[in-house]
Design a protein around this motif. Structure first.
Motif, PDB file in Angstrom:
ATOM      1  N   THR A 160     -71.661   6.806 -95.191  1.00  0.00           N
ATOM      2  CA  THR A 160     -71.092   7.597 -95.860  1.00  0.00           C
ATOM      3  C   THR A 160     -69.565   7.875 -95.067  1.00  0.00           C
ATOM      4  OG1 THR A 160     -72.969   8.837 -96.810  1.00  0.00           O
ATOM      5  CG2 THR A 160     -70.934  10.193 -96.450  1.00  0.00           C
ATOM      6  N   VAL A 161     -69.664   8.036 -93.708  1.00  0.00           N
ATOM      7  CA  VAL A 161     -68.706   8.176 -92.928  1.00  0.00           C
ATOM      8  C   VAL A 161     -67.700   6.916 -93.527  1.00  0.00           C
ATOM      9  CG1 VAL A 161     -67.652   8.589 -90.569  1.00  0.00           C
ATOM     10  CG2 VAL A 161     -69.824   9.822 -91.209  1.00  0.00           C
ATOM     11  N   LYS A 162     -68.139   5.775 -93.013  1.00  0.00           N
ATOM     12  CA  LYS A 162     -67.323   4.558 -93.172  1.00  0.00           C
ATOM     13  C   LYS A 162     -66.727   4.624 -94.541  1.00  0.00           C
ATOM     14  CE  LYS A 162     -68.831   0.337 -91.831  1.00  0.00           C
ATOM     15  NZ  LYS A 162     -68.330  -0.076 -90.655  1.00  0.00           N
ATOM     16  N   LYS A 167     -63.057  11.300 -92.907  1.00  0.00           N
ATOM     17  CA  LYS A 167     -64.146  11.194 -92.213  1.00  0.00           C
ATOM     18  C   LYS A 167     -64.748  12.226 -91.153  1.00  0.00           C
ATOM     19  CE  LYS A 167     -62.959   6.183 -91.778  1.00  0.00           C
ATOM     20  NZ  LYS A 167     -63.662   5.841 -92.763  1.00  0.00           N
ATOM     21  N   ASP A 168     -63.645  12.911 -90.690  1.00  0.00           N
ATOM     22  CA  ASP A 168     -64.109  14.104 -89.962  1.00  0.00           C
ATOM     23  C   ASP A 168     -64.859  15.050 -90.815  1.00  0.00           C
ATOM     24  OD1 ASP A 168     -62.729  12.963 -87.884  1.00  0.00           O
ATOM     25  OD2 ASP A 168     -60.848  14.004 -88.172  1.00  0.00           O
ATOM     26  N   ARG A 169     -64.545  15.376 -91.886  1.00  0.00           N
ATOM     27  CA  ARG A 169     -65.502  16.382 -92.667  1.00  0.00           C
ATOM     28  C   ARG A 169     -66.771  15.890 -92.399  1.00  0.00           C
ATOM     29  NH1 ARG A 169     -67.233  15.831 -97.816  1.00  0.00           N
ATOM     30  NH2 ARG A 169     -67.886  17.358 -98.686  1.00  0.00           N
ATOM     31  N   TRP A 170     -66.871  14.683 -92.649  1.00  0.00           N
ATOM     32  CA  TRP A 170     -68.653  14.309 -92.597  1.00  0.00           C
ATOM     33  C   TRP A 170     -69.136  14.183 -91.284  1.00  0.00           C
ATOM     34  CZ3 TRP A 170     -71.823  13.786 -96.848  1.00  0.00           C
ATOM     35  CH2 TRP A 170     -71.226  13.617 -98.119  1.00  0.00           C
ATOM     36  N   ILE A 171     -68.452  14.376 -90.451  1.00  0.00           N
ATOM     37  CA  ILE A 171     -69.011  14.024 -89.174  1.00  0.00           C
ATOM     38  C   ILE A 171     -69.364  15.556 -88.667  1.00  0.00           C
ATOM     39  CG2 ILE A 171     -68.315  13.787 -86.604  1.00  0.00           C
ATOM     40  CD1 ILE A 171     -66.669  11.169 -87.373  1.00  0.00           C
ATOM     41  N   ARG A 172     -68.150  16.392 -89.055  1.00  0.00           N
ATOM     42  CA  ARG A 172     -68.673  17.831 -88.898  1.00  0.00           C
ATOM     43  C   ARG A 172     -69.841  18.520 -89.595  1.00  0.00           C
ATOM     44  NH1 ARG A 172     -62.924  18.306 -89.797  1.00  0.00           N
ATOM     45  NH2 ARG A 172     -63.373  19.088 -91.677  1.00  0.00           N
ATOM     46  N   LEU A 173     -69.884  17.829 -90.803  1.00  0.00           N
ATOM     47  CA  LEU A 173     -71.124  18.158 -91.793  1.00  0.00           C
ATOM     48  C   LEU A 173     -72.643  17.727 -90.976  1.00  0.00           C
ATOM     49  CD1 LEU A 173     -72.184  19.454 -94.200  1.00  0.00           C
ATOM     50  CD2 LEU A 173     -71.978  17.332 -95.409  1.00  0.00           C
ATOM     51  N   PHE A 174     -72.531  16.599 -90.537  1.00  0.00           N
ATOM     52  CA  PHE A 174     -73.669  16.020 -89.922  1.00  0.00           C
ATOM     53  C   PHE A 174     -73.993  16.734 -88.457  1.00  0.00           C
ATOM     54  CE2 PHE A 174     -72.888  11.984 -92.397  1.00  0.00           C
ATOM     55  CZ  PHE A 174     -73.942  12.211 -93.117  1.00  0.00           C
ATOM     56  N   SER A 175     -73.131  17.012 -87.923  1.00  0.00           N
ATOM     57  CA  SER A 175     -73.263  17.741 -86.574  1.00  0.00           C
ATOM     58  C   SER A 175     -73.670  19.076 -86.690  1.00  0.00           C
ATOM     59  CB  SER A 175     -71.637  17.828 -85.846  1.00  0.00           C
ATOM     60  OG  SER A 175     -70.852  18.764 -86.339  1.00  0.00           O
ATOM     61  N   GLN A 176     -73.761  19.788 -87.938  1.00  0.00           N
ATOM     62  CA  GLN A 176     -74.263  21.085 -88.031  1.00  0.00           C
ATOM     63  C   GLN A 176     -75.811  21.061 -87.890  1.00  0.00           C
ATOM     64  OE1 GLN A 176     -73.478  23.213 -91.820  1.00  0.00           O
ATOM     65  NE2 GLN A 176     -71.382  22.120 -91.902  1.00  0.00           N
TER      66      GLN A 176
END
Length: 402
Positions: A160-162, A167-176
């Protein structure tokens, strides 16, 4: 815990921990929210054993009668009222490259847009030397049924990130999703992979890196980062169960029939489930897991006021009130199944401590605080049976049948 984002009839608590709180009266039976997972994946053994599900939303693809025939081992099994089966095979579509099956064009396009362009093996779908197939085989060799997680859930997170432009939006989402300490992470990985987890984890990390390395997620591919990713999935993954047969049974329950016809239909269904249990045991559903942002904020209680289910026969999670919930009250689900919730406080705490790494302080546990830390003979027998099961047998939220 302070108040956070306002979301319909509830608010998401922020601060020291997570929680969902009612902002208005929620009546018993009300659907509090319906949530689509950030990412989801079918369990690998479940798919290997021909539990056919949409590769994106996990909707069961077999007709109810086909499902009954496979689960009973009776090719001639016939179901009455076949018109009640909701499966639409005319809508099913394959990926043109790798031929994985989707329940609809919408799911095929959604998968391609989010992650499948990265993960599609093309004509190498059955090639055992393809990097993703090597990763999946390694996972199956260390994580046996009853399954509670899938390496492909992690693969879809990376893919999904790739694929993402932002990419930062998805990384922030997973970091929740909640993080654990290093020691807690090791306990979770140990629970998933068993006593030899360190060597198995390193093998999986190496295969995962060979198949999916992404510079924007480089931390996830380090030994510490990969362990954290494992722990994230192990503690936040919500079980998903779908079944065309179960949907057919619910439709039969809703039929208006004469008393004698109702009695005959109920007897037929009772016998059908006995036949399935004799042939297949407890593995009835297409099974997988997903990451749900709101559901992961729901804390546990041994006397929950809400429950999760998948009534649409796909990965859409419904959280429904089990009782009236007043404004300001926390919305709690249970990480234990019905039988586990009836056990002693000592036994409930053991299961929660081993699988979720916390000590419950819900009203029921506080009321039973003076009870001795012992289990009944019946519970001891159950625990002895559990010790003979794979170590991952209890990990993961309760998966409510559809």
């Amino acid at each position: 815990m302070g108040c956070g984002e306002r979301l319909g009839p509830f608010t998401k608590g922020l601060g020291m921990g997570k929680g969902l709180f009612a902002t208005q009266l929620i009546r018993k039976g009300d659907t509090i929210f319906v949530e689509r997972p950030v990412v989801a994946a079918q369990f690998l053994w479940n798919a290997l054993y021909r539990y056919r599900a949409c590769d994106h939303c996990l909707r069961a693809l077999e007709k109810a009668e086909e499902n009954a025939q496979r689960l009973t081992g009776k090719p001639g099994q016939v179901l009455p009222h076949p018109e009640l089966c909701a499966v639409r095979k005319d809508l099913h579509q394959n990926c043109p490259q790798c031929q994985v099956v989707y329940c609809s064009a919408e799911c095929r396009l959604a998968a391609a847009e989010q992650y499948h362009q990265v993960l599609c093996p093309g004509p190498s779908q059955d090639d055992p030397l393809h990097p993703l197939n090597k990763l999946q085989e390694a996972w199956r060799s260390v994580h046996y049924p009853p399954e509670t997680a899938s390496i492909m859930l992690m693969a879809r997170m990376v893919a999904t990130v790739k694929q993402a432009k932002d990419k930062d939006r998805w990384i922030r989402l997973f970091s929740q999703f909640c993080n654990k300490t290093a020691n807690e992470e090791e306990e979770i990985v140990h629970k998933l992979l068993g006593d030899k987890f360190k060597g198995q984890l390193e093998l999986l990390r190496r295969l995962f890196t060979e198949a999916l390395y992404e510079e924007a997620l480089s931390q996830w591919f380090t030994p510490d980062g990969f362990r954290s990713l494992f722990a994230l999935v192990g503690t936040n993954g919500q079980g998903i169960g779908t079944s065309s047969l179960s949907q057919w049974v619910h439709a039969c329950d809703a039929l208006e029939l004469k008393p004698r016809d109702r009695e005959q239909l109920d007897a037929f269904i009772d016998q059908l489930y006995k036949d399935i249990e004799a042939a297949t045991g407890e593995f009835l559903n297409c099974e997988g897991s997903g990451l749900f942002v709101l559901q992961s904020c729901c804390n546990h209680s041994c006397v929950p006021n809400a429950e999760t289910s998948f009534p649409e026969n796909n990965f859409l999670l419904h959280v429904t009130a089990l009782e009236d919930i007043k404004p300001g009250e926390e919305i709690c689900i249970s990480y234990l199944d019905c039988c586990q919730r009836e056990r002693s406080r000592h036994s409930r705490h053991r299961i929660l401590r081993e699988n979720y790494l916390f000590v419950c302080s819900c009203p029921k546990c506080l009321a039973e605080a003076d009870e001795p830390n012992v289990t009944s003979e019946e519970e001891e027998e159950d625990e002895e049976e559990e010790e003979g099961e794979p170590e991952d047998a209890e990990l993961g939220d309760e998966m409510t049948d559809v």
